[in-house]
Design a protein around this motif. Structure first.
Motif, PDB file in Angstrom:
ATOM      1  N   UNK A 116       0.848  -1.186   0.000  1.00  0.00           N
ATOM      2  CA  UNK A 116       0.000   0.000   0.000  1.00  0.00           C
ATOM      3  C   UNK A 116       0.888   1.242   0.000  1.00  0.00           C
ATOM      4  N   UNK A 117       0.367   2.306   0.563  1.00  0.00           N
ATOM      5  CA  UNK A 117       1.136   3.544   0.639  1.00  0.00           C
ATOM      6  C   UNK A 117       2.329   3.370   1.568  1.00  0.00           C
ATOM      7  N   UNK A 118       3.500   3.755   1.103  1.00  0.00           N
ATOM      8  CA  UNK A 118       4.708   3.697   1.914  1.00  0.00           C
ATOM      9  C   UNK A 118       5.036   5.068   2.469  1.00  0.00           C
ATOM     10  N   UNK A 119       6.279   5.236   2.918  1.00  0.00           N
ATOM     11  CA  UNK A 119       6.772   6.503   3.436  1.00  0.00           C
ATOM     12  C   UNK A 119       8.088   6.805   2.746  1.00  0.00           C
ATOM     13  N   UNK A 120       8.168   7.969   2.139  1.00  0.00           N
ATOM     14  CA  UNK A 120       9.375   8.328   1.398  1.00  0.00           C
ATOM     15  C   UNK A 120       9.648   9.822   1.611  1.00  0.00           C
ATOM     16  N   UNK A 121      10.831  10.114   2.178  1.00  0.00           N
ATOM     17  CA  UNK A 121      11.252  11.508   2.344  1.00  0.00           C
ATOM     18  C   UNK A 121      12.752  11.536   2.547  1.00  0.00           C
ATOM     19  N   UNK A 122      13.423  12.367   1.769  1.00  0.00           N
ATOM     20  CA  UNK A 122      14.869  12.559   1.903  1.00  0.00           C
ATOM     21  C   UNK A 122      15.131  14.058   1.916  1.00  0.00           C
ATOM     22  N   UNK A 123      15.930  14.505   2.877  1.00  0.00           N
ATOM     23  CA  UNK A 123      16.300  15.916   2.906  1.00  0.00           C
ATOM     24  C   UNK A 123      17.747  16.054   3.344  1.00  0.00           C
TER      25      UNK A 123
END
Length: 745
Positions: free
Chosen positions: A552-559
């Motif tokens: 399903x929906x995952x989590x993706x964030x890079x900063x």
């Protein structure tokens, strides 16, 4: 001397109930711990017929110290009122603690009184009169409060009565030591087994008569021949002192011409000088002999109080304003005037609830009447502030119905039908009233000027002992602070500690005991923590990557961020320098939110991060799996990674400290402050042999300074502190704290 019924010094006592302000005397007893104030109050009450035998009220209980803590600790810790009747007067005796930690109770007693008795023990060294007692004398002098001195413990004296009188003249007389003279000389009996002679009587210097107390009853007779030489010399000094303060300019000429002045004239002039606060008689007093009913000098002392001390009619009421700070005219002491009263003490009774000791300055207070209760407290919840500042509103402002009125006498409460102007009474169940609050008419609410209170500077961090205690702790602490305005309660948002600020160790122990005994709450004292901070010691970069895929929906964030230190006081700045939409606009605030949340939690030792600039440089997002929560997590991870790559400095709070001490203690105080990692920034004279030492000292080093300064300056110093800034903590100190487990490494 105003509308005063005449009872001259040397008259006998009576038993008429006082019902007018002119027949009321409000007297506070001041003196160092162990000087014998409470014993003196007991002796006066016994002589006035209020006590059957020493230490007992007619229907049981002690006269003055009715707090269970006082019985256990064998010392007074609170203000207590003992009303007695003498010669048609009502005398309200206000017994105050002598220990420095309870100076708030002393100041409340000074507010409620119109005159002061300074009690000095002859059993201590002559020079052992504490400077705090001398300071209170100066405060009374500044407002013209009449004062007299009572010398106690003559049976175990290290210093003779006449020598102690000379010491008091030097310590209290200032520029006019001749204004401090005895009215009587003690007659000493044979030496006892301990080598001390017990005083058995007094020689009246004006009357030339001897009053024998050896049997426990006062008996008047002619003077002894062997007492005449000393008595005549002392009598001449007394007469000269009276003449110097007399408003009759002919007395001096008549005296120098050898005329024998009338004793009645001298007595009247003496009383007037005492009432004006310019003449300070010295008397001797002791409890009654076993089986007796009158203690040595107690009759003379009661006669001085009723004949020489002023009535409430002759003392100005405190400054009055409206609740918004607008000035009002002084209100006179008139039972038919507008109601104006002040709560000088608050206590909790296990049977009747909150009890308020009230001084009525004007009007008449009656049970079941509705009154307006008003009081102002500053933002930190400390003692009442003075009115008239910027028109700020009062902190609590309510109408209440007056409960039962009573006159306290030890543990007993004697019901009163009313309390008229000039008198004191206990009022039951004023739910909103706190110490220092004003009671006035609902249609014309007023506020009296607050009396000065010392700042509590000894911290006590507390935690509830158990779940049951936790449920009651908040209400108990609120009640404790309402009773004692020298306590300050702080909920520290940085350390998450509940801190009770006290005046000293004895004050702290009494507060803990009252929580347990009076409110049924047990607390644990824990080490007090100061609000440390963290900051970067050098620039650093960090990359936060939060990528999860679980169907399903995952989590993706890079900063990617950079962090650089800023000057002290800058806080946390966040700058967005992303180009090309690497981090979508809607997620930039999410990164900032995550960075700031992590900064609040700390990046090394769990203390808030400050004085840094965090710049968002780059990042990546996913069209489906990126979210606000994902970028918040990535921002926090990036800040932690940057912290791992840079030196992190601990910052400690530094306080600006001003220490007021006598000149002879300036050197030791400066040396001690330097030993606390302090920087002395200067000194300045404060007049009368006093100096202010100013320094900047880390708050970690002055947690117990309220106690240490008292020892260093022999009880003569006081200090204030204000937060200045946070500064980097030396590495050695930080390591030492880690070893003591005060910070989480």
């Amino acid at each position: 001397m105003g509308d005063r019924a005449k009872t001259h010094i040397g008259a006998a006592g009576g038993a008429t109930t006082a019902d007018r302000p002119a027949t009321v005397r409000n007297v506070v007893l001041v003196g160092h711990s162990g000087s014998g104030k409470t014993t003196l109050v007991e002796a006066l009450a016994q002589t006035a017929g209020a006590v059957v035998r020493p230490g007992r009220v007619e229907d049981g209980g002690t006269v003055s110290d009715y707090d269970e803590i006082e019985h256990r600790q064998h010392r007074s810790v609170q203000l207590s009122l003992v009303p007695v009747e003498w010669g048609g007067y009502k005398v309200n005796l206000l017994d105050t603690p002598g220990y420095a930690d309870f100076v708030g109770e002393l100041r409340a007693g000074l507010r409620a009184a119109d005159a002061a008795l300074f009690v000095v023990s002859a059993a201590q060294e002559a020079e052992a009169v504490p400077d705090v007692t001398r300071a209170v004398w100066d405060e009374c002098a500044a407002v013209g409060m009449p004062r007299a001195i009572v010398v106690t413990h003559l049976d175990t004296a290290r210093t003779g009565f006449e020598a102690m009188t000379r010491v008091c003249g030097r310590l209290f007389g200032g520029d006019d030591p001749d204004a401090v003279v005895p009215l009587h000389l003690p007659v000493l009996g044979p030496e006892g087994p301990d080598g001390h002679a017990r005083a058995t009587g007094l020689v009246g210097l004006l009357s030339r008569r001897v009053f024998d107390y050896a049997s426990g009853e006062r008996r008047a007779g002619p003077p002894f021949d062997d007492e005449l030489p000393a008595a005549e010399a002392a009598r001449n000094r007394l007469i000269e002192g009276i003449i110097a303060e007399s408003e009759d300019e002919t007395l001096m000429d008549r005296y120098l011409a050898g005329e024998e002045l009338d004793v009645g004239t001298l007595t009247a002039d003496l009383e007037k000088a005492v009432a004006r606060g310019v003449f300070h008689p010295v008397l001797a007093a002791a409890p009654a002999a076993p089986g007796g009913s009158q203690g040595l000098g107690t009759v003379e002392l009661l006669d001085l109080v009723t004949g020489g001390f002023p009535s409430p009619l002759e003392r100005a009421a405190p400054r009055v304003t409206t609740v918004r700070g607008a000035a009002r005219e002084r209100i006179g002491c008139d039972p038919a005037g507008p109601l104006l009263a002040e709560v000088v003490k608050t206590a909790s009774d296990p049977y009747v609830g909150r009890m308020s000791l009230v001084r009525v300055f004007s009007g008449t207070l009656r049970p079941d009447a509705t009154v307006h209760v008003s009081g102002r407290r500053p933002a930190d919840g400390h003692a009442p502030a003075g009115p008239g500042t910027d028109g700020e509103p009062v902190a609590h402002d309510a109408d209440e119905r007056v409960g039962a009125l009573s006159s306290p006498f030890g543990k007993q409460q004697r019901v009163l039908p009313e309390c008229r102007a000039g008198d004191l009474a206990c009022v039951a169940k004023l739910a909103h009233a706190e110490t220092g609050d004003t009671l006035s008419a609902p249609e014309d609410p007023l506020l009296v000027e607050a009396w000065p209170m010392p700042e509590p500077l000894l911290p006590l961090a507390v935690e509830a002992h158990g779940k049951a205690d936790e449920d009651k702790l908040s209400q108990a602490l609120a009640g404790l602070v309402a009773e004692d305005p020298t306590l300050r309660l702080e909920q520290n948002q940085d350390t998450h500690q509940l801190v009770l600020w006290c005046l000293g160790e004895a004050h702290r122990e009494v507060a803990l005991e009252r929580l347990r005994a009076r409110y049924g709450v047990r607390v644990d004292a824990v080490p007090h923590r100061v609000a440390l901070r963290e900051t970067f010691g050098a620039p650093a970069s960090g990359r936060g990557r939060h990528v999860k895929q679980s169907g399903g929906h995952g989590q993706f964030a890079i900063c990617e961020i950079t962090v650089e230190p800023l000057p002290p006081g800058s806080g946390v700045e966040f700058v967005d320098e992303v180009v090309g939409g690497a981090v979508p606009r809607q997620f930039v605030p999410s990164v900032e939110k995550g960075v700031r949340a992590q900064a609040e939690r700390g990046v090394a030792a769990g203390h808030p991060l400050v004085d840094v600039r965090v710049t968002l440089r780059d990042g990546r997002a996913h069209s489906v799996d990126s979210s606000d929560a994902a970028f918040q997590t990535a921002g926090a991870l990036a800040l932690r990674e940057a912290a791992a790559a840079a030196p992190i400095h601990l910052l400690e709070p530094v306080a600006e400290v001003a220490v007021l001490v006598p000149d002879e203690h300036v050197g030791p105080v400066m040396s001690d402050l330097s030993g606390r990692r302090g920087r002395v920034v200067g000194t300045e004279p404060a007049g009368s042999g006093l100096t202010v030492v100013r320094a900047e000292v880390p708050e970690l080093e002055i947690g117990r300074y309220a106690v240490d300064l008292r020892s260093l300056a022999h009880g003569t110093g006081r200090f204030s502190r204000t937060y200045a800034r946070h500064e980097p903590m030396p590495r050695a100190v930080a390591e030492k704290l880690r070893e003591r487990s005060l910070i989480d490494a």
